[in-house]
Design an enzyme around this catalytic site. Structure first.
Site, PDB file in Angstrom:
ATOM      1  N   GLY A   1       0.836  -1.204   0.000  1.00 53.14           N
ATOM      2  CA  GLY A   1       0.000   0.000   0.000  1.00 53.14           C
ATOM      3  C   GLY A   1       0.866   1.247   0.000  1.00 53.14           C
ATOM      4  O   GLY A   1       0.508   2.288   0.551  1.00 53.14           O
TER       5      GLY A   1
ATOM      6  N   GLY B   1      -0.340   4.787  -1.217  1.00 48.85           N
ATOM      7  CA  GLY B   1      -1.490   5.389  -0.547  1.00 48.85           C
ATOM      8  C   GLY B   1      -1.131   6.597   0.297  1.00 48.85           C
ATOM      9  O   GLY B   1       0.028   7.035   0.328  1.00 48.85           O
ATOM     10  N   GLN B   2      -2.136   7.111   1.002  1.00 46.96           N
ATOM     11  CA  GLN B   2      -1.955   8.347   1.777  1.00 46.96           C
ATOM     12  C   GLN B   2      -0.837   8.204   2.813  1.00 46.96           C
ATOM     13  O   GLN B   2       0.040   9.064   2.907  1.00 46.96           O
ATOM     14  CB  GLN B   2      -3.269   8.715   2.489  1.00 46.96           C
ATOM     15  CG  GLN B   2      -3.192  10.075   3.179  1.00 46.96           C
ATOM     16  CD  GLN B   2      -4.249  10.280   4.255  1.00 46.96           C
ATOM     17  OE1 GLN B   2      -4.959   9.358   4.646  1.00 46.96           O
ATOM     18  NE2 GLN B   2      -4.352  11.507   4.730  1.00 46.96           N
TER      19      GLN B   2
ATOM     20  N   ASP C   1       2.595  -1.708  -4.374  1.00 48.60           N
ATOM     21  CA  ASP C   1       1.215  -1.229  -4.442  1.00 48.60           C
ATOM     22  C   ASP C   1       0.627  -1.769  -5.736  1.00 48.60           C
ATOM     23  O   ASP C   1       1.363  -2.160  -6.648  1.00 48.60           O
ATOM     24  CB  ASP C   1       1.170   0.318  -4.431  1.00 48.60           C
ATOM     25  CG  ASP C   1      -0.175   0.863  -3.979  1.00 48.60           C
ATOM     26  OD1 ASP C   1      -0.247   1.419  -2.865  1.00 48.60           O
ATOM     27  OD2 ASP C   1      -1.168   0.725  -4.732  1.00 48.60           O
TER      28      ASP C   1
ATOM     29  N   ARG D   1      -0.950   0.281  -7.528  1.00 46.04           N
ATOM     30  CA  ARG D   1      -0.785   1.473  -8.370  1.00 46.04           C
ATOM     31  C   ARG D   1       0.675   1.897  -8.376  1.00 46.04           C
ATOM     32  O   ARG D   1       1.331   1.892  -7.333  1.00 46.04           O
ATOM     33  CB  ARG D   1      -1.564   2.673  -7.791  1.00 46.04           C
ATOM     34  CG  ARG D   1      -3.047   2.590  -7.881  1.00 46.04           C
ATOM     35  CD  ARG D   1      -3.643   3.900  -7.363  1.00 46.04           C
ATOM     36  NE  ARG D   1      -3.497   4.072  -5.915  1.00 46.04           N
ATOM     37  CZ  ARG D   1      -3.381   5.237  -5.299  1.00 46.04           C
ATOM     38  NH1 ARG D   1      -3.342   6.359  -5.986  1.00 46.04           N
ATOM     39  NH2 ARG D   1      -3.269   5.300  -3.984  1.00 46.04           N
TER      40      ARG D   1
ATOM     41  N   ASP E   1      -0.408  -7.136  -6.284  1.00 48.54           N
ATOM     42  CA  ASP E   1      -1.793  -7.342  -5.870  1.00 48.54           C
ATOM     43  C   ASP E   1      -1.713  -8.229  -4.633  1.00 48.54           C
ATOM     44  O   ASP E   1      -1.394  -9.420  -4.723  1.00 48.54           O
ATOM     45  CB  ASP E   1      -2.582  -8.029  -6.983  1.00 48.54           C
ATOM     46  CG  ASP E   1      -4.005  -8.371  -6.539  1.00 48.54           C
ATOM     47  OD1 ASP E   1      -4.343  -8.107  -5.363  1.00 48.54           O
ATOM     48  OD2 ASP E   1      -4.760  -8.908  -7.367  1.00 48.54           O
TER      49      ASP E   1
ATOM     50  N   TYR F   1     -15.593  -1.619   6.619  1.00 53.22           N
ATOM     51  CA  TYR F   1     -14.185  -1.306   6.932  1.00 53.22           C
ATOM     52  C   TYR F   1     -13.935  -1.465   8.435  1.00 53.22           C
ATOM     53  O   TYR F   1     -12.969  -2.107   8.861  1.00 53.22           O
ATOM     54  CB  TYR F   1     -13.903   0.128   6.486  1.00 53.22           C
ATOM     55  CG  TYR F   1     -12.597   0.727   6.927  1.00 53.22           C
ATOM     56  CD1 TYR F   1     -11.385   0.213   6.497  1.00 53.22           C
ATOM     57  CD2 TYR F   1     -12.582   1.857   7.745  1.00 53.22           C
ATOM     58  CE1 TYR F   1     -10.190   0.801   6.886  1.00 53.22           C
ATOM     59  CE2 TYR F   1     -11.391   2.451   8.125  1.00 53.22           C
ATOM     60  CZ  TYR F   1     -10.196   1.916   7.712  1.00 53.22           C
ATOM     61  OH  TYR F   1      -9.020   2.502   8.085  1.00 53.22           O
TER      62      TYR F   1
ATOM     63  N   ILE G   1      -6.178  11.050   9.273  1.00 48.35           N
ATOM     64  CA  ILE G   1      -4.808  11.544   9.093  1.00 48.35           C
ATOM     65  C   ILE G   1      -4.787  12.675   8.066  1.00 48.35           C
ATOM     66  O   ILE G   1      -5.358  12.547   6.976  1.00 48.35           O
ATOM     67  CB  ILE G   1      -3.864  10.398   8.669  1.00 48.35           C
ATOM     68  CG1 ILE G   1      -3.886   9.313   9.753  1.00 48.35           C
ATOM     69  CG2 ILE G   1      -2.444  10.912   8.445  1.00 48.35           C
ATOM     70  CD1 ILE G   1      -3.014   8.111   9.459  1.00 48.35           C
TER      71      ILE G   1
HETATM   72  N1  SER Z   1      -9.641   7.789   7.707  1.00 49.38           N
HETATM   73  C1  SER Z   1     -10.372   6.548   7.728  1.00 49.38           C
HETATM   74  C2  SER Z   1     -11.676   6.679   7.079  1.00 49.38           C
HETATM   75  O1  SER Z   1     -12.219   7.711   7.106  1.00 49.38           O
HETATM   76  C3  SER Z   1     -10.570   6.110   9.147  1.00 49.38           C
HETATM   77  O2  SER Z   1      -9.608   5.181   9.448  1.00 49.38           O
HETATM   78  O3  SER Z   1     -12.195   5.749   6.591  1.00 49.38           O
END
Ligand code: SER
Length: 320
Positions: free
Chosen positions: A10, A13-14, A36, A38, A51, A141, A171
């Protein structure tokens, strides 16, 4: 001391993109392998397309580089997960178990696997949420993170697998953009402010959520991973806190520096998700066990975000 070889899953990612840079600074570019699905926007060290649902491909990369530690950051987040519940469940859990399988096979010494404030639910105490409390999350999630936390604890108890975890707040950072989350607004708002554009918020004005600045989130991750194993008393996931604010609070913080900034509110399905989460978190266990202390409050974060983003937009180096 054995040379660590670190795999990041990952990494585009952010969090992953920033963590890859920081870990490369600490361990050396040659010892950090970014992966990743991507391609990253800018990356200098080792990078492999992966993947993570493909266990064989994951194992091949671990073998190829002699990996000793894994940071598994790939996940479908809260808002996107609700648009594809079964895929989010399958992705988040299968990727987790694939990492566990490969870690066992290749005797990986340490794993970082983040949980989230999304692991809590509406029946969780909303203010100063304790470490051990009722969970019952209401997003896929959140369910996946809550379940995986219990599995982390299980693998610790049964196999002494050293998996470390924090429940990240939302974050916020200038370095990267979030995707598919409910806390994403708190990054997007700064981009609008710097571009002198009005911001329409998908949450109501007074919806307070736990948040953290990227610098603090990355430092927490590395401090947790570098702590002696005997200090890690929580083997599900540590509560982690820094600041809590609502859209109105962050807009006011921005207006102190950008007086013309304007915000409007148009809540959507993400409002219900936000309302199911805590407003603030008690992170005393992290403070006690591995010395956690945040550095940034809301106004310090705003100053740093606006300064960095202004510079990046003036040089046209913002990544989308
Ligand atoms: N930043 C995440 C979300 O909003 C929370 O872990 O899904």
């Amino acid at each position: 001391m054995k040379q660590e070889k670190i795999l990041i899953i990952g990494a585009s990612g952010q969090i992953g993109s920033v963590l890859t840079h920081t870990l490369s600074d600490i361990y050396g570019e040659n010892n950090v392998i970014a992966t990743d699905i991507r391609q990253p926007t800018d990356h200098h060290g080792h990078f492999e397309i992966l993947d993570v649902l493909n266990t064989q491909a994951l194992g091949d990369i671990v073998a190829k580089y002699g990996i000793t530690q894994i940071y598994h950051l790939a996940a479908i987040l809260s808002a996107k997960g609700e648009t594809m519940p079964m895929f989010a469940w399958q992705f988040n859990m299968t990727s987790f178990f694939n990492v566990i399988d490969v870690a066992r096979q290749f005797k990986i010494s340490k794993i970082f696997f983040p949980s989230s404030i999304a692991a809590f639910g509406p029946s969780t105490p909303k203010y100063n949420t304790p470490q051990a409390t009722i969970m019952i999350p209401e997003t896929v999630y959140g369910i996946s993170k809550s379940c995986a936390e219990d599995w982390c604890n299980y693998f610790w108890l049964k196999e002494k697998m050293d998996i470390r975890s924090v429940r990240y707040p939302g974050i916020i950072g200038y370095q990267s953009l979030p995707g598919g989350g409910t806390t994403d607004y708190a990054v997007n708002i700064y981009h609008k402010a710097v571009k002198s554009e009005p911001f329409e918020c998908f949450l109501k004005a007074d919806t307070a959520l736990p948040m953290i600045y990227m610098d603090d989130a990355i430092r927490a991750t590395i401090e947790l991973m570098e702590a002696p194993a005997e200090n890690i008393k929580i083997r599900t996931s540590y509560n982690l806190a820094s600041m809590s604010f609502s859209p109105q609070d962050i807009a006011e913080s921005i207006k102190k520096q950008v007086p013309d900034f304007s915000i409007s509110y148009n809540p959507d399905f993400r409002q219900a998700i936000a309302e199911s989460w805590p407003a603030s978190i008690d992170d005393s266990e992290a403070r006690k066990d591995w010395g956690w202390r945040p550095n940034f409050d809301l106004d310090a974060m705003t100053a740093d975000m606006l300064a960095h983003l202004s510079e990046m937009y003036s040089k046209e180096i913002v990544h989308h």
